[in-house]
Design a protein around this motif. Sequence first.
Motif, short mmCIF file in Angstrom:
data_model
loop_
_atom_site.label_atom_id
_atom_site.label_comp_id
_atom_site.label_asym_id
_atom_site.label_seq_id
_atom_site.Cartn_x
_atom_site.Cartn_y
_atom_site.Cartn_z
N GLY A 169 15.96 14.78 -13.68
CA GLY A 169 15.78 14.55 -15.11
C GLY A 169 15.14 13.20 -15.36
O GLY A 169 15.18 12.30 -14.53
N GLY A 170 14.56 13.06 -16.55
CA GLY A 170 13.98 11.78 -16.92
C GLY A 170 15.02 10.77 -17.36
O GLY A 170 14.80 9.56 -17.31
N VAL A 171 16.18 11.29 -17.81
CA VAL A 171 17.30 10.43 -18.19
C VAL A 171 18.58 10.99 -17.57
O VAL A 171 18.65 12.15 -17.17
N ILE A 172 19.58 10.14 -17.51
CA ILE A 172 20.88 10.51 -16.94
C ILE A 172 21.94 10.37 -18.01
O ILE A 172 21.99 9.38 -18.75
N GLU A 173 22.82 11.37 -18.11
CA GLU A 173 23.89 11.36 -19.09
C GLU A 173 25.09 10.58 -18.56
O GLU A 173 25.59 10.87 -17.47
N CYS A 174 25.55 9.63 -19.32
CA CYS A 174 26.72 8.83 -18.94
C CYS A 174 27.78 8.98 -20.05
O CYS A 174 27.51 8.68 -21.21
N VAL A 175 28.95 9.44 -19.66
CA VAL A 175 30.04 9.66 -20.61
C VAL A 175 31.07 8.57 -20.45
O VAL A 175 31.55 8.29 -19.34
N THR A 176 31.40 7.92 -21.54
CA THR A 176 32.42 6.87 -21.53
C THR A 176 33.53 7.22 -22.51
O THR A 176 33.36 8.05 -23.41
N GLY A 177 34.67 6.54 -22.34
CA GLY A 177 35.79 6.75 -23.24
C GLY A 177 36.63 7.96 -22.86
O GLY A 177 36.32 8.70 -21.93
N GLY A 178 37.71 8.16 -23.63
CA GLY A 178 38.59 9.28 -23.39
C GLY A 178 38.33 10.42 -24.35
O GLY A 178 37.27 10.50 -24.99
N VAL A 179 39.33 11.28 -24.48
CA VAL A 179 39.18 12.45 -25.34
C VAL A 179 38.97 12.05 -26.79
O VAL A 179 38.16 12.65 -27.50
N GLN A 180 39.68 11.04 -27.25
CA GLN A 180 39.62 10.66 -28.65
C GLN A 180 38.39 9.82 -29.01
O GLN A 180 37.92 9.87 -30.14
N ASN A 181 37.87 9.09 -28.03
CA ASN A 181 36.72 8.21 -28.32
C ASN A 181 35.58 8.44 -27.32
O ASN A 181 34.92 7.51 -26.88
N ARG A 182 35.37 9.68 -26.99
CA ARG A 182 34.33 10.05 -26.03
C ARG A 182 32.95 9.68 -26.58
O ARG A 182 32.64 9.94 -27.74
N ARG A 183 32.14 9.09 -25.72
CA ARG A 183 30.81 8.66 -26.14
C ARG A 183 29.80 8.97 -25.05
O ARG A 183 30.06 8.78 -23.87
N ILE A 184 28.63 9.46 -25.47
CA ILE A 184 27.56 9.78 -24.53
C ILE A 184 26.47 8.73 -24.63
O ILE A 184 26.00 8.41 -25.73
N GLU A 185 26.11 8.18 -23.49
CA GLU A 185 24.99 7.25 -23.42
C GLU A 185 23.95 7.81 -22.46
O GLU A 185 24.29 8.47 -21.49
N TRP A 186 22.68 7.53 -22.75
CA TRP A 186 21.60 8.02 -21.92
C TRP A 186 20.89 6.85 -21.27
O TRP A 186 20.56 5.86 -21.93
N LYS A 187 20.67 6.96 -19.97
CA LYS A 187 20.01 5.90 -19.22
C LYS A 187 18.79 6.47 -18.49
O LYS A 187 18.76 7.64 -18.15
N GLU A 188 17.81 5.61 -18.26
CA GLU A 188 16.63 6.03 -17.53
C GLU A 188 17.00 6.44 -16.11
O GLU A 188 17.88 5.84 -15.49
N ASN A 189 16.31 7.45 -15.62
CA ASN A 189 16.51 7.89 -14.24
C ASN A 189 15.37 7.33 -13.39
O ASN A 189 14.22 7.77 -13.52
N PRO A 190 15.64 6.38 -12.51
CA PRO A 190 14.56 5.80 -11.70
C PRO A 190 13.97 6.79 -10.71
O PRO A 190 12.89 6.55 -10.16
N ASN A 191 14.66 7.90 -10.49
CA ASN A 191 14.18 8.92 -9.54
C ASN A 191 13.37 10.02 -10.22
O ASN A 191 13.02 11.01 -9.58
N ALA A 192 13.11 9.87 -11.52
CA ALA A 192 12.30 10.88 -12.21
C ALA A 192 10.90 10.95 -11.60
O ALA A 192 10.39 9.95 -11.08
#
Length: 255
Positions: A189-212
Motif C-alpha cells: 500500500g501507499g500508506v499504512i494504517e496505524c490504530v492507537t487508543g483503546g475501545v473508547q478512544n480508538r483512533r486511526i492514523e495513516w503513515k507513508e509506506n516507504p516500501n510502496a
Amino acid sequence: EYMASRDRVTLIMGPIGSGKTVGSCQRLFTQMCEQAPNESGYRKSRWIAVRNTYPDLKGTTIKDWRELYDSDEVKLGKFNMDFPPTHYLDFDLEDGTRVISELVFLALDRPDSVRKLRGTQVTGFWLNEVKELSKAVVDMCDGRHGRYPDNCSWHGMIGDTNAPDTDHWYYKLAEEVKPDGWKFLKQPGGVIECVTGGVQNRRIEWKENPNAENLNNLPDGYYIRQVQGKGDDWIRVNLANKYGNVSTGKPIYQG
C-alpha cells in the motif's frame, strides 16, 4: 514478480498510482516479443485489452499503451481508432525474427457483452481494472485464449486492479478458492494504517509506506497528501490497498 510470471492467469492488485496499467502494457509487449517464431521467423500473436467502458478504455488503457508504443518517438505499426480500436504491430527484433501482433481494445461492461467474444481466436487477454468487470466476462475470456496461433508458446490472461470489496468475485477467488494456474499478486500500500487508543478512544492514523512501489515516478508525498479530506474506508481501499468491507442492513442500537 508480475512481469516475470508466466502462469496461465496472473492478476495484480495495487493502490492508485502504483504503475499497474503501465506495467501491464510492458508485460503484454514483452510477451508479444517472446512468442515462439514460426518457420518463417514471424512471432505472431493476437491480444484483446478489456475495460468496462469505452470512455475508460480511451482515456486510460489506450492512452497509456499509445504513449509507450505508438507515440511520435516510437512507431511499431499502424493504430486504427475505428471500431474496435486496434494496434497492428509489425517490427523486427535484433535476433532477425519479426513480431507481427494485433492488440484489439474492447469494452465489456455488462454480462451480455460476452457475445462480443464468441468466435474470437486470440493468444491472450489483458484485463484492465479487473474489479470493474463481471465474472461472466472474465469466464468467457478465460475460454477464448490459446486459439491463435496454432501451438502458441504461451497463452492466458493478465490483469490489474484496485482493491475490490470482500463480497466481490475477485476476493473470493484470490483469498478463498485459489484456483490452480491463477496467481494473485498484491502490491504494498501507499500508506499504512496505524490504530492507537483503546475501545473508547480508538483512533486511526495513516503513515507513508516507504516500501510502496513506483514512488520515483510520483510527486513527493503523493500518497500521504491524499489522506487529507478522505474517509478511512476510501483510504483503506485506494491508498492502503486493502479489501473494502461491505455492510448490509441497518445498525441496531440498544437503549
